[in-house]
Design an enzyme around this catalytic site. Structure first.
Site, short mmCIF file in Angstrom:
data_model
loop_
_atom_site.label_atom_id
_atom_site.label_comp_id
_atom_site.label_asym_id
_atom_site.label_seq_id
_atom_site.Cartn_x
_atom_site.Cartn_y
_atom_site.Cartn_z
N ALA A 77 29.47 49.71 42.33
CA ALA A 77 30.87 49.78 42.35
C ALA A 77 31.33 49.18 43.65
O ALA A 77 30.88 49.25 44.48
CB ALA A 77 31.15 51.36 42.47
N TYR A 145 35.38 40.31 51.48
CA TYR A 145 34.21 40.69 50.49
C TYR A 145 32.97 40.37 51.17
O TYR A 145 31.82 41.24 50.88
CB TYR A 145 34.62 39.94 49.14
CG TYR A 145 33.50 40.08 48.06
CD1 TYR A 145 33.43 41.06 47.49
CD2 TYR A 145 32.28 39.20 47.93
CE1 TYR A 145 32.62 41.28 46.23
CE2 TYR A 145 31.37 39.21 47.05
CZ TYR A 145 31.37 40.24 46.13
OH TYR A 145 30.58 40.24 45.17
N LYS A 149 29.91 43.10 52.15
CA LYS A 149 28.54 43.08 51.50
C LYS A 149 27.41 43.03 52.54
O LYS A 149 26.42 43.37 52.59
CB LYS A 149 28.39 41.74 50.55
CG LYS A 149 29.13 42.17 49.47
CD LYS A 149 28.65 43.07 48.36
CE LYS A 149 29.37 43.07 47.03
NZ LYS A 149 28.84 44.55 46.30
N ILE A 190 32.42 31.15 33.29
CA ILE A 190 31.99 31.41 32.05
C ILE A 190 32.71 32.09 31.12
O ILE A 190 33.12 31.74 29.96
CB ILE A 190 30.60 31.62 32.08
CG1 ILE A 190 29.74 30.61 32.55
CG2 ILE A 190 30.04 32.07 30.52
CD1 ILE A 190 28.04 30.47 32.51
N GLY A 274 38.32 25.40 49.61
CA GLY A 274 37.11 26.16 50.05
C GLY A 274 35.92 26.28 48.99
O GLY A 274 35.10 26.99 49.15
P1 NAD Z 1 33.26 44.70 37.40
O1 NAD Z 1 34.62 44.67 38.18
O2 NAD Z 1 32.92 44.66 36.11
O3 NAD Z 1 32.49 45.95 38.10
C1 NAD Z 1 32.68 46.91 38.93
C2 NAD Z 1 32.91 48.35 38.65
O4 NAD Z 1 33.01 49.05 39.90
C3 NAD Z 1 34.06 48.52 37.79
O5 NAD Z 1 33.63 49.10 36.58
C4 NAD Z 1 35.23 49.11 38.58
O6 NAD Z 1 35.86 50.10 37.93
C5 NAD Z 1 34.09 49.92 39.34
N1 NAD Z 1 34.69 50.34 40.91
C6 NAD Z 1 35.40 49.41 41.78
N2 NAD Z 1 35.95 50.11 42.62
C7 NAD Z 1 35.64 51.38 42.88
C8 NAD Z 1 35.59 52.45 43.57
N3 NAD Z 1 36.35 52.54 44.66
N4 NAD Z 1 35.06 53.55 43.16
C9 NAD Z 1 34.58 53.85 41.95
N5 NAD Z 1 34.09 52.45 40.97
C10 NAD Z 1 34.89 51.59 41.37
O7 NAD Z 1 32.18 43.63 38.46
P2 NAD Z 1 30.77 43.10 38.05
O8 NAD Z 1 30.86 41.71 38.15
O9 NAD Z 1 30.07 43.91 37.07
O10 NAD Z 1 30.17 43.68 39.80
C11 NAD Z 1 29.21 44.61 39.75
C12 NAD Z 1 28.73 44.70 41.48
O11 NAD Z 1 28.15 43.12 41.21
C13 NAD Z 1 29.83 44.34 42.39
O12 NAD Z 1 29.27 45.24 43.60
C14 NAD Z 1 29.83 42.91 42.67
O13 NAD Z 1 30.39 42.62 44.00
C15 NAD Z 1 28.39 42.37 42.68
N6 NAD Z 1 28.29 41.05 42.26
C16 NAD Z 1 28.75 40.34 41.05
C17 NAD Z 1 28.52 39.22 40.70
C18 NAD Z 1 28.83 38.31 39.57
O14 NAD Z 1 28.64 37.17 39.40
N7 NAD Z 1 29.63 39.07 38.51
C19 NAD Z 1 28.13 38.29 41.86
C20 NAD Z 1 27.49 38.64 43.11
C21 NAD Z 1 27.97 40.27 43.18
C1 UD2 Z 2 31.28 33.04 43.16
C2 UD2 Z 2 31.57 34.34 43.07
C3 UD2 Z 2 32.30 34.75 44.28
C4 UD2 Z 2 31.74 34.56 45.42
C5 UD2 Z 2 31.31 33.00 45.40
C6 UD2 Z 2 30.24 32.78 46.70
C7 UD2 Z 2 32.06 34.81 40.41
C8 UD2 Z 2 33.35 35.27 39.48
N1 UD2 Z 2 32.27 34.50 41.68
O1 UD2 Z 2 32.32 32.17 43.31
O2 UD2 Z 2 32.50 36.18 44.02
O3 UD2 Z 2 30.64 35.31 45.43
O4 UD2 Z 2 30.57 32.59 44.19
O5 UD2 Z 2 29.73 31.34 46.74
O6 UD2 Z 2 30.94 35.23 40.17
N2 UD2 Z 2 36.42 26.96 37.83
C9 UD2 Z 2 37.04 26.21 37.21
N3 UD2 Z 2 38.02 26.61 36.22
C10 UD2 Z 2 38.25 27.92 36.02
C11 UD2 Z 2 37.47 28.84 36.94
C12 UD2 Z 2 36.74 28.26 37.67
O7 UD2 Z 2 36.95 24.75 37.29
O8 UD2 Z 2 39.06 28.32 35.45
C13 UD2 Z 2 35.49 26.31 38.82
C14 UD2 Z 2 35.69 26.81 40.14
O9 UD2 Z 2 36.42 25.98 40.94
C15 UD2 Z 2 34.30 26.53 40.86
C16 UD2 Z 2 33.16 27.18 39.49
O10 UD2 Z 2 34.36 27.04 38.38
O11 UD2 Z 2 33.71 25.41 41.07
C17 UD2 Z 2 32.76 28.36 39.50
O12 UD2 Z 2 33.85 29.39 39.74
P1 UD2 Z 2 33.52 31.09 39.74
O13 UD2 Z 2 35.06 31.59 40.20
O14 UD2 Z 2 33.24 31.36 38.43
O15 UD2 Z 2 32.36 31.18 40.67
P2 UD2 Z 2 32.14 30.84 42.35
O16 UD2 Z 2 31.03 30.31 42.37
O17 UD2 Z 2 33.29 29.86 42.85
#
Ligand code: NAD
Ligand code: UD2
Length: 309
Positions: A77, A145, A149, A190, A274
């Site tokens: 979460a 963020y 973390k 994606i 950035g």
């Molecule tokens: P997501 O937004 O789908 O999942 C987050 C979940 O946490 C949601 O279900 C949301 O409702 C819940 N949530 C948010 N705030 C809350 C709170 N205060 N109390 C209870 N529940 C809460 O995103 P995700 O991509 O599934 O991310 C899951 C975890 O993985 C997160 O901690 C995110 O930071 C981490 N993460 C994801 C990615 C990625 O590429 N998706 C990359 C790095 C880290």
């Molecule tokens: C990822 C994480 C972010 C942070 C970061 C740390 C996700 C969604 N984001 O950002 O949370 O952890 O890594 O480095 O996982 N782009 C396009 N068109 C679009 C959307 C994106 O060109 O419509 C490009 C964007 O500018 C970037 C690449 O796609 O160059 C990937 O973007 P992203 O937001 O999926 O993930 P990222 O790696 O920037």
């Protein structure tokens, strides 16, 4: 007595709900704590072994109740949007750091030891750009963020030393797959590209499309999360979770086109301020401790599954 469940915080979200499916498939009972801010009830299966508690990880009492009686915790979460943390540092901090502390305190009180935590490659900031990013690189959190973390990682280590918790800290790279929400411009690239391609809507690429990312399919990620829950012992130190493969956005678009048989119009906009040019995990620690599926899901296969092809 019913079997002690695994608590998945954030279990109604993208990664969380995929993990819940994997846990059920292995016969576990699951308790989900989620405030449904980005997660959805409909992401969870109708299954008597799943209990959903709608509540906030920033609410200590609620977390204590959720942790009580569990065998282990996967703490996902968080406000997962980096941009949201830039706009509202204090609001996101409550979920992203106080939430972690509440989980630690709840576990200490309930005598639960194993916790798997979702950290992020964002803790490295721009460090390691252009090389494979190893865990020991200096950390450079650039956003609230990332700072929350990294601080969560340090608190988990404190509870390990002081109170015997068994934290497994994973730094996720770019995860993709079913149920990732494409609705914000800052959603995973994606999820945005595939949704737009399916609806024949134009796609915007920021920059020349030659930037690369290390994309990992969520099904492969959850296999690793389950192994971390089940491992008899936990080794110290955070672990990168990525495939160690660089895919450019242009290659990604080509692959989406190959799976769908067509692509909509693509326009190029200025690169995002950035934006990191190249991000790729050194995943040797991951491979020394856990198993990815053999072979791991490559981008073409992952896209085909996501697109139902
Ligand atoms: P997501 O937004 O789908 O999942 C987050 C979940 O946490 C949601 O279900 C949301 O409702 C819940 N949530 C948010 N705030 C809350 C709170 N205060 N109390 C209870 N529940 C809460 O995103 P995700 O991509 O599934 O991310 C899951 C975890 O993985 C997160 O901690 C995110 O930071 C981490 N993460 C994801 C990615 C990625 O590429 N998706 C990359 C790095 C880290
Ligand atoms: C990822 C994480 C972010 C942070 C970061 C740390 C996700 C969604 N984001 O950002 O949370 O952890 O890594 O480095 O996982 N782009 C396009 N068109 C679009 C959307 C994106 O060109 O419509 C490009 C964007 O500018 C970037 C690449 O796609 O160059 C990937 O973007 P992203 O937001 O999926 O993930 P990222 O790696 O920037």
């Amino acid at each position: 007595m019913a079997e002690a469940p695994i608590l998945v915080t954030g279990g109604a979200g993208f990664i969380g709900s995929n993990l819940v499916d994997a846990l059920l498939a292995r016969g576990y009972h699951v308790r989900v704590l989620d405030n449904l801010s980005t997660g959805k009830r409909s992401n969870l299966p109708q299954d008597a072994r799943v209990e959903l508690i709608v509540g906030d990880v920033a609410d200590a009492d609620c977390v204590h109740r959720a942790v009580d009686g569990c065998r282990a915790v996967v703490h996902l979460a968080a406000v997962a949007s980096v941009q949201a943390s830039v706009e509202d540092p204090l609001g996101t901090h409550r979920a992203n750091l106080i939430g972690t502390l509440n989980v630690c305190e709840g576990m200490r009180a309930a005598g639960v030891r194993r916790v798997v935590f979702a950290s992020s490659a964002a803790v490295y900031g721009n460090n390691g750009e252009g090389e494979a990013i190893g865990e020991d690189l200096p950390k450079a959190p650039l956003t609230p963020y990332a700072a929350d973390k990294l601080a969560s990682e340090h608190y988990l280590d404190f509870y390990r030393r002081q109170h015997g918790l068994e934290p497994v800290v994973f730094r996720f790279f770019n995860i993709y797959g079913p149920r990732q929400d494409p609705s914000s411009p800052y959603s995973g690239v994606i999820s945005i590209f595939t949704e737009r391609a399916q609806k024949s809507l134009p796609i915007s690429v920021f920059g020349d499309g030659e930037q690369t990312r290390d994309f990992l399919y969520v099904g492969d990620l959850v296999e690793v999360l389950v192994q971390a829950l089940e491992a008899p012992q936990v080794e110290q130190g955070a672990v990168n979770v990525g495939l160690a493969r660089a895919t450019s956005l242009n290659q990604l678009l080509q692959a989406i086109g190959a799976v769908l048989g067509q692509l909509p119009a693509i326009s190029h906009l200025p690169a995002r301020a950035g934006d990191i040019r190249h991000s790729r995990a050194d995943n040797s620690r991951l491979l020394s401790r856990y198993r990815l599926p053999e072979p791991p899901t490559d981008i073409r296969e992952g896209l085909a599954r996501l697109l139902g092809k």
